[in-house]
Design a protein around this motif. Structure first.
Motif, PDB file in Angstrom:
ATOM      1  N   HIS A 134     -13.951   0.646  -2.731  1.00 44.71           N
ATOM      2  CA  HIS A 134     -12.623   0.773  -2.136  1.00 44.71           C
ATOM      3  C   HIS A 134     -11.905   2.015  -2.659  1.00 44.71           C
ATOM      4  N   GLU A 138     -10.632   5.041  -0.360  1.00 39.22           N
ATOM      5  CA  GLU A 138      -9.187   5.219  -0.288  1.00 39.22           C
ATOM      6  C   GLU A 138      -8.772   6.605  -0.753  1.00 39.22           C
ATOM      7  N   ASN A 162      -5.656  -1.919   3.814  1.00 38.09           N
ATOM      8  CA  ASN A 162      -4.923  -3.165   3.590  1.00 38.09           C
ATOM      9  C   ASN A 162      -5.822  -4.385   3.765  1.00 38.09           C
ATOM     10  N   HIS A 165      -7.606  -4.614   0.592  1.00 38.50           N
ATOM     11  CA  HIS A 165      -6.707  -5.182  -0.417  1.00 38.50           C
ATOM     12  C   HIS A 165      -6.732  -6.712  -0.355  1.00 38.50           C
ATOM     13  N   LYS A 169      -7.719  -9.311  -3.307  1.00 37.89           N
ATOM     14  CA  LYS A 169      -6.814 -10.381  -3.733  1.00 37.89           C
ATOM     15  C   LYS A 169      -7.515 -11.745  -3.689  1.00 37.89           C
ATOM     16  N   ILE A 210      -1.704  -2.919  -5.702  1.00 34.38           N
ATOM     17  CA  ILE A 210      -1.747  -3.290  -4.286  1.00 34.38           C
ATOM     18  C   ILE A 210      -0.334  -3.345  -3.704  1.00 34.38           C
ATOM     19  N   GLU A 213       0.888   0.245  -3.109  1.00 34.67           N
ATOM     20  CA  GLU A 213       0.265   0.895  -1.958  1.00 34.67           C
ATOM     21  C   GLU A 213       0.690   0.242  -0.645  1.00 34.67           C
ATOM     22  N   ARG A 214       0.537  -1.066  -0.575  1.00 30.54           N
ATOM     23  CA  ARG A 214       0.768  -1.773   0.691  1.00 30.54           C
ATOM     24  C   ARG A 214       2.245  -1.822   1.082  1.00 30.54           C
TER      25      ARG A 214
END
Length: 223
Positions: A134, A138, A162, A165, A169, A210, A213-214
């Motif tokens: 990732h 990214e 995303n 992500h 998670k 996360i 970024e998100r």
């Protein structure tokens, strides 16, 4: 978030550099060293030594002041990118192999102990592979295109990032479940306890990244 993420290394960041970024930190320095103007080229840790205070205490005060003036959600894009690349990604890539070795050791040495989460080594290794891949994608296809607030390209795969992500998670959630929220049993040795501490810290840092970024960085570039 650690203070190093924003201040940089306190053995390298100087008074002048920090004050130029956030003038309000001058008051913090003056509280400890009234004649601080004479030490603009001095690093933060040396100032702490001059003031006879713990470097971590001074750095935390400076960090709190910076964040009061500029909440994380309002940080400059390039600073956010540097924070992600140097503060988070580099830390994850450096820690994951160590965490994997600890998992393998714990599962091998204590395999007869029913309190050892079965399959924890494989779960950690899957996270390591997922996160490493990732980060590479990214950095190459998303973050580099965001430097200096460049207009986003239509093909920038923000949605894909995303989705990844969400996968990460879910893997973290599984690790929390396997380890009872990183709570080591009474029978755990020092390595076992250290393994859970490192895993918990990784979980926290990853979740923090996360969010950055998100919810903070990516919305600046979505159409």
């Amino acid at each position: 978030m650690n203070y190093q993420d924003i201040l940089g290394s306190c053995s390298e960041t100087t008074v002048g550099q920090l004050v130029s970024r956030c003038p309000q930190t001058l008051a913090v320095f003056r509280k400890h060293v009234p004649e601080i103007e004479a030490h603009r080229l001095t690093t933060v840790d040396i100032v702490a030594s001059i003031a006879n205070v713990e470097p971590k205490r001074l750095c935390q005060e400076l960090f709190d002041t910076v964040m009061e003036q500029t909440p994380i959600e309002e940080l400059d894009t390039d600073l956010l990118l540097e924070l992600i690349l140097r503060g988070y990604d580099a830390g994850h890539l450096g820690k994951l192999p160590e965490i994997h070795r600890l998992a393998r050791k714990i599962e091998a040495v204590h395999r007869a102990n029913p309190e050892v989460p079965k399959g924890i080594t494989l779960a950690v290794k899957k996270l390591e592979h997922t996160l490493t891949d990732h980060i590479k994608r990214e950095n190459a296809y998303v973050l580099k295109r965001m430097k200096h607030d460049q207009p986003p390209r239509p093909e920038t795969p923000i949605a894909q990032m995303n989705e990844e992500h969400s996968v990460i998670k879910r893997q973290l959630k599984k690790l929390r479940q396997m380890t009872c929220n990183y709570h080591a049993p009474e029978s755990a040795c020092r390595s076992w306890r250290r393994f859970y501490r490192e895993l918990k810290a990784l979980d926290f840092r990853l979740s923090e990244q996360i969010y950055l970024e998100r919810d903070v960085l990516f919305p600046r570039f979505q159409f």
